[in-house]
Design a protein around this motif. Structure first.
Motif, PDB file in Angstrom:
ATOM      1  N   CYS A 154       0.054 -22.196   3.683  1.00  0.00           N
ATOM      2  CA  CYS A 154      -0.325 -22.256   5.102  1.00  0.00           C
ATOM      3  C   CYS A 154      -0.921 -20.921   5.544  1.00  0.00           C
ATOM      4  O   CYS A 154      -1.951 -20.881   6.225  1.00  0.00           O
ATOM      5  CB  CYS A 154       0.890 -22.596   5.962  1.00  0.00           C
ATOM      6  SG  CYS A 154       1.561 -24.260   5.736  1.00  0.00           S
ATOM      7  N   LEU A 155      -0.280 -19.827   5.142  1.00  0.00           N
ATOM      8  CA  LEU A 155      -0.758 -18.496   5.520  1.00  0.00           C
ATOM      9  C   LEU A 155      -2.135 -18.219   4.920  1.00  0.00           C
ATOM     10  O   LEU A 155      -2.993 -17.619   5.574  1.00  0.00           O
ATOM     11  CB  LEU A 155       0.237 -17.431   5.057  1.00  0.00           C
ATOM     12  CG  LEU A 155       1.624 -17.456   5.708  1.00  0.00           C
ATOM     13  CD1 LEU A 155       2.488 -16.348   5.123  1.00  0.00           C
ATOM     14  CD2 LEU A 155       1.525 -17.304   7.220  1.00  0.00           C
ATOM     15  N   LYS A 156      -2.326 -18.650   3.680  1.00  0.00           N
ATOM     16  CA  LYS A 156      -3.621 -18.440   3.046  1.00  0.00           C
ATOM     17  C   LYS A 156      -4.709 -19.176   3.812  1.00  0.00           C
ATOM     18  O   LYS A 156      -5.812 -18.640   4.028  1.00  0.00           O
ATOM     19  CB  LYS A 156      -3.573 -18.923   1.599  1.00  0.00           C
ATOM     20  CG  LYS A 156      -4.884 -18.704   0.843  1.00  0.00           C
ATOM     21  CD  LYS A 156      -4.791 -19.210  -0.594  1.00  0.00           C
ATOM     22  CE  LYS A 156      -6.123 -19.017  -1.320  1.00  0.00           C
ATOM     23  NZ  LYS A 156      -6.066 -19.529  -2.708  1.00  0.00           N
ATOM     24  N   VAL A 160      -3.949 -15.105   6.519  1.00  0.00           N
ATOM     25  CA  VAL A 160      -2.906 -14.124   6.834  1.00  0.00           C
ATOM     26  C   VAL A 160      -2.228 -13.710   5.536  1.00  0.00           C
ATOM     27  O   VAL A 160      -1.818 -14.554   4.736  1.00  0.00           O
ATOM     28  CB  VAL A 160      -1.853 -14.712   7.798  1.00  0.00           C
ATOM     29  CG1 VAL A 160      -0.692 -13.741   7.982  1.00  0.00           C
ATOM     30  CG2 VAL A 160      -2.493 -15.040   9.147  1.00  0.00           C
ATOM     31  N   THR A 161      -2.124 -12.418   5.310  1.00  0.00           N
ATOM     32  CA  THR A 161      -1.455 -11.892   4.121  1.00  0.00           C
ATOM     33  C   THR A 161      -0.091 -11.337   4.507  1.00  0.00           C
ATOM     34  O   THR A 161       0.007 -10.531   5.430  1.00  0.00           O
ATOM     35  CB  THR A 161      -2.285 -10.766   3.470  1.00  0.00           C
ATOM     36  OG1 THR A 161      -3.577 -11.275   3.130  1.00  0.00           O
ATOM     37  CG2 THR A 161      -1.601 -10.250   2.214  1.00  0.00           C
ATOM     38  N   PRO A 162       0.978 -11.771   3.839  1.00  0.00           N
ATOM     39  CA  PRO A 162       2.311 -11.262   4.188  1.00  0.00           C
ATOM     40  C   PRO A 162       2.459  -9.785   3.879  1.00  0.00           C
ATOM     41  O   PRO A 162       1.765  -9.239   3.016  1.00  0.00           O
ATOM     42  CB  PRO A 162       3.253 -12.107   3.307  1.00  0.00           C
ATOM     43  CG  PRO A 162       2.403 -12.581   2.184  1.00  0.00           C
ATOM     44  CD  PRO A 162       1.020 -12.743   2.732  1.00  0.00           C
ATOM     45  N   THR A 163       3.348  -9.138   4.610  1.00  0.00           N
ATOM     46  CA  THR A 163       3.669  -7.733   4.374  1.00  0.00           C
ATOM     47  C   THR A 163       4.994  -7.653   3.624  1.00  0.00           C
ATOM     48  O   THR A 163       5.990  -8.233   4.056  1.00  0.00           O
ATOM     49  CB  THR A 163       3.793  -6.970   5.710  1.00  0.00           C
ATOM     50  OG1 THR A 163       2.545  -7.038   6.402  1.00  0.00           O
ATOM     51  CG2 THR A 163       4.138  -5.503   5.466  1.00  0.00           C
ATOM     52  N   TYR A 164       4.997  -6.959   2.507  1.00  0.00           N
ATOM     53  CA  TYR A 164       6.205  -6.818   1.702  1.00  0.00           C
ATOM     54  C   TYR A 164       6.951  -5.557   2.126  1.00  0.00           C
ATOM     55  O   TYR A 164       6.363  -4.487   2.224  1.00  0.00           O
ATOM     56  CB  TYR A 164       5.848  -6.767   0.217  1.00  0.00           C
ATOM     57  CG  TYR A 164       5.201  -8.035  -0.261  1.00  0.00           C
ATOM     58  CD1 TYR A 164       5.959  -9.070  -0.796  1.00  0.00           C
ATOM     59  CD2 TYR A 164       3.829  -8.211  -0.147  1.00  0.00           C
ATOM     60  CE1 TYR A 164       5.367 -10.249  -1.209  1.00  0.00           C
ATOM     61  CE2 TYR A 164       3.217  -9.394  -0.562  1.00  0.00           C
ATOM     62  CZ  TYR A 164       4.001 -10.405  -1.089  1.00  0.00           C
ATOM     63  OH  TYR A 164       3.409 -11.572  -1.492  1.00  0.00           O
ATOM     64  N   LEU A 165       8.253  -5.705   2.372  1.00  0.00           N
ATOM     65  CA  LEU A 165       9.046  -4.595   2.888  1.00  0.00           C
ATOM     66  C   LEU A 165      10.168  -4.230   1.927  1.00  0.00           C
ATOM     67  O   LEU A 165      10.812  -5.105   1.325  1.00  0.00           O
ATOM     68  CB  LEU A 165       9.645  -4.961   4.245  1.00  0.00           C
ATOM     69  CG  LEU A 165       8.664  -5.334   5.358  1.00  0.00           C
ATOM     70  CD1 LEU A 165       9.425  -5.764   6.610  1.00  0.00           C
ATOM     71  CD2 LEU A 165       7.749  -4.166   5.682  1.00  0.00           C
ATOM     72  N   LEU A 166      10.402  -2.943   1.797  1.00  0.00           N
ATOM     73  CA  LEU A 166      11.556  -2.474   1.044  1.00  0.00           C
ATOM     74  C   LEU A 166      12.826  -2.908   1.761  1.00  0.00           C
ATOM     75  O   LEU A 166      12.905  -2.891   2.991  1.00  0.00           O
ATOM     76  CB  LEU A 166      11.515  -0.955   0.908  1.00  0.00           C
ATOM     77  CG  LEU A 166      10.413  -0.384   0.020  1.00  0.00           C
ATOM     78  CD1 LEU A 166      10.363   1.135   0.146  1.00  0.00           C
ATOM     79  CD2 LEU A 166      10.627  -0.779  -1.434  1.00  0.00           C
ATOM     80  N   GLY A 167      13.827  -3.300   0.996  1.00  0.00           N
ATOM     81  CA  GLY A 167      15.094  -3.735   1.581  1.00  0.00           C
ATOM     82  C   GLY A 167      15.313  -5.227   1.461  1.00  0.00           C
ATOM     83  O   GLY A 167      16.448  -5.690   1.446  1.00  0.00           O
TER      84      GLY A 167
END
Length: 224
Positions: A154-156, A160-167
């Motif tokens: 759906c995001l593609k 929209v590209t997801p943001t990868y977060l530490l944690g």
């Protein structure tokens, strides 16, 4: 920031004689009456139906939690650091963020060579405006039982590209109360008894991380 925790639960399969598990039903009713935290949907609660369950969940959130700024989807066996979530969401963008194996996908079911950039279904946060767009876009995306891949498709489509977060962890880091209070946002495959132990131990530790440093993007891993 107020955080509301809800458990989305589907129906369970009938016994061979056509009866239901009355113990489970009474337990759910007791939980719902006491805490008012159960949302039940009319799908069999199975891994294959997770995409339906996720789309229904965010649809329910749009209808009944329209004033919420973000929605987080996570699994039942997850540790979620509710101490750090307010800092993380405050720093995050407010517009458009983010064969035997049960994970097996045939080329008939998915014709592309690789999955689009995606966040693990074990836990991700999406802003409410993005939730609305996902619901609209999902009508045109073919069903796929892997819900995190389905949301990624759906995001593609939405570019929209997801943001990868530490944690955020789809594995289970070794438990250390200080680390779980200040560094870990999610931890996977945590048993109910372990969750009790974890929370009881981290209560005595203060949040020592600087709030502005909780939101920590990490580079996108590319698999060739």
């Amino acid at each position: 920031m107020a955080i509301k925790c809800l458990f989305v639960i589907g129906n369970h399969r009938l016994f061979s004689d056509g009866t239901r598990d009355s113990t489970r039903d009474s337990g759910l009713q007791e939980e719902s009456t006491l805490y008012k935290d159960i949302v039940q949907i009319d799908y069999i609660d199975s891994y294959g139906n997770l995409s339906y369950k996720t789309v229904f969940s965010i649809s329910w959130a749009v209808r009944y939690c329209s004033s919420a700024k973000n929605v987080m989807k996570t699994d039942t066996d997850m540790y979620v650091n509710t101490y750090l979530l307010p800092f993380l969401t405050k720093k995050a963008p407010t517009k458009l963020i983010d064969r035997n194996s049960k994970w097996y996908v045939s080329f008939k079911g998915y014709k592309e060579n690789k999955f689009p950039p995606m966040c693990s279904g074990t836990g991700y946060i999406i802003s409410m405006d993005l939730v609305l767009t996902i619901l609209q876009t999902s009508k045109y995306i073919p069903f796929l039982h892997l819900e995190d891949v389905y949301i990624a498709r759906c995001l593609k489509k939405m570019r929209v590209t997801p943001t990868y977060l530490l944690g955020f962890n789809n594995m289970k880091p070794g438990f250390n109360p200080c680390s779980y209070k200040n560094d870990i946002i999610t931890s996977h495959d945590v048993k109910p008894k372990e969750l009790d132990i974890y929370w009881n131990q981290i209560k005595s530790f203060s949040v020592s991380v600087i709030p502005e440093n909780v939101y920590k993007p990490r580079p996108l891993l590319r698999v060739h």
